[in-house]
Write a protein that holds these residues in place. Structure first.
Motif, PDB file in Angstrom:
ATOM      1  N   ASP A   1      12.568 -13.047   6.476  1.00  0.00           N
ATOM      2  CA  ASP A   1      13.112 -13.186   5.125  1.00  0.00           C
ATOM      3  C   ASP A   1      13.455 -14.657   4.908  1.00  0.00           C
TER       4      ASP A   1
ATOM      5  N   THR B   1      10.019  -8.181  10.007  1.00  0.00           N
ATOM      6  CA  THR B   1       9.651  -9.083   8.918  1.00  0.00           C
ATOM      7  C   THR B   1      10.605 -10.273   8.844  1.00  0.00           C
TER       8      THR B   1
ATOM      9  N   ASN C   1       9.488  -2.646   7.772  1.00  0.00           N
ATOM     10  CA  ASN C   1       9.157  -3.389   8.983  1.00  0.00           C
ATOM     11  C   ASN C   1      10.397  -4.144   9.456  1.00  0.00           C
TER      12      ASN C   1
END
Length: 160
Positions: free
Chosen positions: A72, A70, A67
């Motif tokens: 982090d 996403t 993805n």
């Protein structure tokens, strides 16, 4: 001794092997490559070719995806923050954000934000300005007399 008398030690230099210069040379015809065809030519890369057998990268199943949207997070525990405060690297009186944590050496590099977890004990009264925190971390911070301001993480990576 004269300049024209200087020479290398016997056996120090070798003559270049001239391949493909006739059968009498000992390295003629295939030029030391041993085969004809594709493998005898230069610049050939047959990576992953298994002689007609189905290659391993096609035999193994492909599953899932990555993805690109996403987030982090840098994950930091309350115990790690308390250790930095005790060592004098962080000042508990000022608001602690991602830049302050990086300057103190608590996190190595800035990612999409900092997420605080409740691991460890917190004694200092701190004001945190982070992207996320667990419920138990928020409870521990408020129990110690501090406050936490949760800001949304950076915008998605695809827009950058």
């Amino acid at each position: 001794m004269k300049l024209n008398e200087i020479s290398d030690v016997e056996g120090a230099t070798h003559a270049r092997k001239r391949v493909g210069r006739g059968i009498g040379s000992g390295s003629g015809k295939t030029g030391g490559r041993g085969v004809k065809g594709q493998k005898s030519r230069g610049g050939v890369a047959i990576n992953g070719f298994e002689g007609g057998q189905m290659p391993i990268y096609r035999r193994l199943p492909k599953r899932g995806f990555t993805n690109i949207f996403t987030t982090d997070f840098n994950v930091v525990s309350l115990g790690r923050i308390q250790t930095a405060i005790d060592a004098g690297k962080l000042d508990a009186k000022v608001s602690i954000d991602a830049l302050a944590l990086k300057a103190a050496g608590v996190i190595r590099r800035l990612k999409d934000g900092v997420r605080v977890l409740a691991d460890g004990e917190l004694k200092a009264k701190i004001n945190l300005d982070v992207a996320g925190a667990s419920k138990s971390a928020v409870e521990k911070i408020e129990k110690a007399g501090g406050s936490i301001k949760v800001q949304p993480a950076k915008a998605d990576k695809a827009a950058e």
